[in-house]
Design a protein around this motif. Structure first.
Motif, short mmCIF file in Angstrom:
data_model
loop_
_atom_site.label_atom_id
_atom_site.label_comp_id
_atom_site.label_asym_id
_atom_site.label_seq_id
_atom_site.Cartn_x
_atom_site.Cartn_y
_atom_site.Cartn_z
N LEU B 449 2.81 4.36 34.67
CA LEU B 449 3.23 5.64 34.11
C LEU B 449 2.96 6.77 35.10
O LEU B 449 3.79 7.66 35.27
N SER B 450 1.82 6.72 35.75
CA SER B 450 1.50 7.72 36.77
C SER B 450 2.56 7.73 37.87
O SER B 450 3.07 8.78 38.24
N MET B 451 2.88 6.56 38.36
CA MET B 451 3.85 6.48 39.46
C MET B 451 5.19 7.05 39.04
O MET B 451 5.88 7.70 39.82
N LEU B 455 2.67 11.70 33.53
CA LEU B 455 1.24 11.91 33.72
C LEU B 455 0.54 12.18 32.40
O LEU B 455 -0.57 11.71 32.18
N TYR B 456 1.19 12.95 31.53
CA TYR B 456 0.56 13.21 30.24
C TYR B 456 0.89 12.05 29.32
O TYR B 456 1.95 12.02 28.67
N SER B 457 0.01 11.07 29.27
CA SER B 457 0.28 9.87 28.49
C SER B 457 -1.01 9.19 28.08
O SER B 457 -2.09 9.50 28.59
N GLY B 458 -0.88 8.27 27.14
CA GLY B 458 -2.02 7.52 26.63
C GLY B 458 -1.54 6.56 25.56
O GLY B 458 -0.38 6.63 25.12
N PHE B 482 -10.61 8.82 29.38
CA PHE B 482 -10.14 9.16 30.73
C PHE B 482 -8.63 9.41 30.79
O PHE B 482 -8.14 9.88 31.80
N THR B 483 -7.89 9.05 29.73
CA THR B 483 -6.44 9.25 29.76
C THR B 483 -6.11 10.68 29.34
O THR B 483 -6.78 11.24 28.47
N PRO B 484 -5.10 11.29 29.94
CA PRO B 484 -4.78 12.68 29.60
C PRO B 484 -4.57 12.87 28.10
O PRO B 484 -5.14 13.78 27.50
N LEU B 485 -3.76 12.01 27.51
CA LEU B 485 -3.56 12.05 26.06
C LEU B 485 -4.60 11.12 25.44
O LEU B 485 -4.58 9.91 25.69
N LEU B 486 -5.50 11.69 24.65
CA LEU B 486 -6.56 10.92 24.00
C LEU B 486 -6.36 11.04 22.49
O LEU B 486 -6.74 12.03 21.89
N ARG B 487 -5.71 10.04 21.93
CA ARG B 487 -5.37 10.13 20.52
C ARG B 487 -5.68 8.82 19.81
O ARG B 487 -5.21 7.76 20.23
#
Lengths: 716, 716
Positions: B449-451, B455-458, B482-487
């Motif tokens: 996903l980063s590549m 970037l905003y994911s989880g 550690f993931t940008p989206l923490l849900r």
């Protein structure tokens, strides 16, 4: 609740009037006093509810064929034989109802719940520290089994439930299956391919399509013309054909099995006493009442139709029993579907609609629709004794073989089972998938199966459902060469035989399978000793090494008394981590000839393991006995043994062997190998402890120190 | 095929007349010569077929949200946004169509396949060494992307497709979701529970039940009376409510969204030009034609109905689009079901019957039934541009926010996506399960996903489907911090909020979430730098450490430029193996206050990791910047930073920060921390490189040698 003392180590706590499952072979019970239930606490609830508060580090071992790790803690289990071809992590029931487990920690004790119906074991799922057993009725036998250690608890349990099934030795050969090789030509192609490439193979399976319209004990002459001659021709090539037998009997007037079953009243009946009808492969079927001894006798004799033409092994399938649907419920569903016509189905109505169809199969309500008449002439609803069905189908077959080919061993394993069935046949772990996680699942299931007595067992190597790639099948094969049942099986997917991918992969698998054959002397010896001594064959490290690190290992197994296994079960891996609870010898090779052996220190290691490499570890003061690769097990008698010894001070190995064919148990060979070091001197001794052997020479390769390798040759 | 040179590193090979997906932001193309396709080989076949022969150790990185490991090799992928809630190993498509990957080995190069329809990437599945790309039509853009290393290839790709979406900083807070908190009272109970226990929380989600009959942009006043005041009351407690928006619009005369869409022709149409009808939650729905700029403008403005009452974030769902059924196909199936009435269904007819119903949803045939009118006024069949649907729904929302609340950032993420969507919103990884293997899947999805720019994911922390136990949710939370989206999100299962299990588990999760909040200065700085510099946020070890051992690591990640993560993802584990490609600092703690730091040597380790412990590693000459735990992100401005430094010789860290709320990009702070050692002397320096900061003091804790810990305090 009544308490019975079975032995110093085993107490039976009997609630109400439990159904006699015949799981336990100890039939005489001695009433004890009013001792309260040990370890477990009774709590209020419908039926019998027992709890135990675990320490944080307590482990739960056992539970046979179930999802979850070697440590079964943190999950919920439903004991209810279930035909489920999606073994995803959340599943609470698979095909087997294996209800023996050991709590190991603050207290260490075994529990066997002898109950033929559905019940729940919550092993710290709802609350991480609470083990809870919920029996819905008031009738159950709870055995509490103690012992000086976990191995002794297993042994005590196994003595209670009787000795495990013994397959023919050729059942340790490589076995190839597919749903389905559709005709004699396709079977021959498999055999040709294996023999041409020199990949050892002992059996090819006949899945459901060999029959006429899926009718048990028929062979489709169009697909398999001159079947007896075909069986014979295969036997000459060292191949045995293993047909499937399904539980459901096609309802078809003129089909003699159905007609006779109907006439004699051998089938399960409805509440009204009519033959119960459920659908499986052939459509509408009747279901033999395996709880009825007359049915079992009849059914067991039917196998002679195939054994008479040279068949020597079977797999019993669909015996949970699987039910695709019952005609009356299908009718209800169709009526409901019709009523949806023209409707605007939303979230609620659409999923209800869909679920009605999705949930047509294996419904509890359908299991409540039919009845058995058991050995005591008692009429009992199927749902109450559901877990005994597969068990008693296997028993029917096994009792038939005992009558009709009593001198010879017959290969037999089943999909559904419960404790007791282990005396009559093996099991395979059902319809798994070509998933990497299912290699690990297979690894983690094996010790539970060992503890529960299902010694002859294994998974569908390469995975049954979903498409496999070469690497997955290679890595899975490299593990399965250690399981008693070694069978590659797939259905409805890309071909999965070892030669179906690229040439390199075929070579890798050939090397692993050759290694299997070379290891059979050890594997068979360990298997037979496990049977005869009521021990495990594949066990958790914690049963020999009780340090906290070993207790947590979830992906290594002990295999027999000498070996530790460290299979690779992840994609694209070039190696894996390994924990050694003591210094061990690492044997690694592409096949039995191309190998190297080196010593590895106690502790944590990362081991490079190339795609063509199988490693195993030999424990301290233990030995590995090997023969040589053959095209099939009975191709040659092994006269030369090669024994690798990890010598610290003194290693002793009792090598069991027999003819592998007959049921005559008196006729076996037991040799004792003793290797010892005194100062600089290393000696190897071979003694014939019992019977006679055909072995003429034993070559010892003794790793006696950091670099010292000593060879000793002993002629007999 | 025409060749265009995009830059020194990027070539476009254009086959036929590809559909303009607007994935790529470089609009001016310079025709190059007749250079042949680099790396890939064209082979015969329908459409465009490309292959590449891999070396045995070549790795494939990327492919965004897909099954498989960090190394995507050995599997097959179908690029086709799919609503599938069973992410089992065999699945070839999930919600995202992310078609950028890097082949790394003998040659190292990136490939971006810009194609909006269904196509296949066989990454060594059919044959272990063959990568094959099969585009069914002759129209596709293939970008070959080179660079001096893998990071540069990623950067080059990301410059090509444009900068990633930036959420508000409070989107880095802990978020709590469930399908569904059914009313205001249930939402308040969640907030009460979190605040009472002191578990930090920034948002609570409103799943589909907040609407009136699942109608987008409505709020059910019975469940949420005085909604604007409720939103305001929550905001005062530091909680933002995040409603879901679904793709399907309920067909209901009088529902203004439907009426207007119908009147203005904003919906997808059938072949005949009528509004296409498919069913989702509300039953029959119309589907906005997001490829039409007029539709997007209309749709984007609809969000103001909620932003006007104080809503500041949304999740767009069901936008593959999911189709439960189409009424005409449902009718066909029902007719077929009726025709089965009274039949004796066998293996063939029963499974056909069942599959017809099971396969009612998300059928390709249904996707072929409707049409778009795109920006060029062209009518195009949905199936051909299927992967653009979720992307353009997100774009519609994002473009609306840019018009209607241009000064403020809006939280926005989507389920379906393809490359291009990353500019408009984040994504979550869809309906995973409460399975241990899905923690690992989540870990392995993040670098892809980063590549690909998402970037905003989880992932749904704790797992969406199936029942979770406390340990699983704890371990998953310890990774997701550690993931940008923490849900944390679940549906139809046992409650899964951190406080839903036992008190101890609630404390463990509280500690982890407090750690998350303390880490936000670093995580946000790294996230924003990744956005601004087109870099990865969570990346494979191989992108920084290119030794063969690091290249194979599948369960550790780099997180930003300083950290390496080693999450625990197996049940009952008391620790795990860790590979350190260099000496690192191990930070471990139950929460930001109770922690210890020690140095660990390059190499293999087994690390004990208790259930309440989170470890992370600080790389050599890198630093970790921490603030402090808050109840919610905007509770306080962070004025004091605590920086842990793993010092070898010189460590430099650029600390980015901004107000986290506005879209004004000029207004940010960049501070440079420089820590160096000269002989015995250790110095720490803070420079304000850009903008202004509200930080008043920086505390450096410098691990400068085996045992040397130096503290430096810098006042600003």
């Amino acid at each position: 609740m009544a308490v019975y003392k079975i032995s110093d180590d085993i107490s039976l706590y009997r609630y109400g009037k439990p159904y006699d499952t015949e799981a336990v072979v100890v039939r005489e019970l001695e009433k004890a006093g009013d001792e309260p239930l040990k370890y477990l606490q009774e709590i209020e609830g419908k039926g019998v509810n027992l709890t135990y508060t675990m320490d944080r580090d307590d482990i739960i071992f056992g539970l046979g064929e179930n999802m979850g790790g070697i440590n079964k803690r943190g999950r919920e289990y439903i004991s209810f034989c279930t035909d489920d071809y999606e073994h995803t992590e959340g599943k609470r029931s698979l095909y087997g109802a294996h209800t023996f487990f050991i709590v190991d920690g603050r207290d260490t004790f075994g529990v066997f719940i002898d109950y033929p119906g559905k019940f729940k074991i919550d092993a710290g799922f709802t609350h991480r520290d609470i083990l809870e057993i919920e029996i819905p009725t008031g009738d159950v036998d709870i055995y509490i089994i103690e012992g000086e250690d976990k191995n002794q608890i297993v042994k005590n349990f196994r003595e209670l439930v009787g000795r495990s099934y013994i397959p023919p030795k050729w059942g340790f050969g490589y076995q190839q299956c597919r749903w389905s090789y559709l005709n004699a030509g396709e079977v021959e192609q498999v055999v040709d391919a294996m023999r041409e490439r020199g990949i050892p193979c002992d059996t090819v399976y006949l899945d459901i399509d060999y029959m006429v319209d899926f009718k048990d004990f028929t062979v489709d002459e169009k697909k398999f013309p001159k079947f007896p001659q075909f069986v014979e021709r295969m036997r000459e090539r060292g191949i045995r054909l293993i047909p499937i037998i399904d539980a459901g009997v096609k309802i078809e007037a003129g089909y003699d099995v159905y007609d006779e079953g109907e006439e004699k009243g051998y089938f399960c009946t409805t509440n009204e006493g009519d033959t119960f009808v459920g659908a499986v492969w052939p459509g509408r079927c009747a279901f033999p009442d395996f709880l009825n001894p007359d049915t079992r006798r009849w059914w067991g004799n039917l196998y002679t139709r195939l054994t008479d033409v040279g068949i020597e092994g079977f797999w019993n399938d669909m015996n949970e029993p699987a039910l695709f649907y019952t005609p009356d419920h299908l009718e209800e569903v169709i009526e409901e579907v019709k009523s949806s016509q023209g409707e605007n189905l939303d979230i609620y109505s659409f999923f209800k609609f869909k679920d009605r169809v999705v949930e047509l199969s294996n419904r509890e309500e359908d299991y409540k629709k039919f009845w058995h008449r058991d050995k005591d002439g008692r009429r009992i609803n199927h749902h109450e004794v559901h877990n005994l069905y597969g068990y008693n189908m296997t028993r029917a077959a096994s009792e038939g073989f005992a009558r009709n080919r009593s001198e010879e061993r017959t290969l037999l394993f089943s999909r559904a089972s419960s404790i007791g069935a282990h005396r009559y046949g093996g099991i395979w772990t059902g319809d798994n998938k070509s998933w990497w996680s299912h290699i690990l699942l297979n690894i983690q299931q094996m010790p539970g199966l060992s503890m529960c007595g299902f010694l002859y067992s294994g998974g569908d190597t390469g995975g049954f459902g979903d498409h496999a790639d070469a690497e997955l099948v290679t890595r899975w094969t490299q593990f399965s060469i250690f399981t008693p049942l070694l069978r590659n099986h797939a259905g409805g997917t890309r071909p999965q035989e070892p030669y179906s991918f690229d040439d390199d992969s075929a070579e890798y698998m050939k090397g692993a399978i050759e290694l299997r054959y070379a290891m059979i002397p050890y594997l068979y010896s360990e298997f037979m000793k496990a049977v005869r001594e009521d021990r495990g064959y594949m066990m958790p490290l914690a049963f020999e090494y009780d340090d906290s690190r070993s207790r947590g290992v979830e992906d290594q197994l002990l295999c027999g008394e000498s070996l530790m296994l460290t299979p690779v079960y992840t994609q694209n891996a070039r190696g894996r981590y390994i924990y050694l609870p003591e210094d061990m010898l690492c044997w690694r090779g592409r096949d039995p000839r191309n190998r190297e052996i080196h010593r590895l220190k106690k502790g944590e290691h990362y081991l490079n393991i190339a795609i063509d490499e199988v490693p195993f570890f030999i424990r301290r003061d233990r030995m590995m006995v090997m023969g040589k690769p053959l095209n099939y097990v009975e191709e040659e008698v092994i006269r030369e043994l090669n024994v690798v010894v990890n010598l610290e001070s003194k290693a002793v190995y009792d090598f069991y062997d027999d003819d592998g064919k007959t049921t005559n148990e008196a006729d076996y060979s037991l040799m004792r190998f003793t290797v010892r070091r005194k100062g600089e001197e290393v000696t190897a001794k071979v003694e014939q402890v019992a019977g006679e052997t055909q072995v003429v020479v034993v070559n010892f390769e003794i790793y006696a120190g950091e670099d010292q390798v000593v060879k000793r040759k002993v002629y007999l």
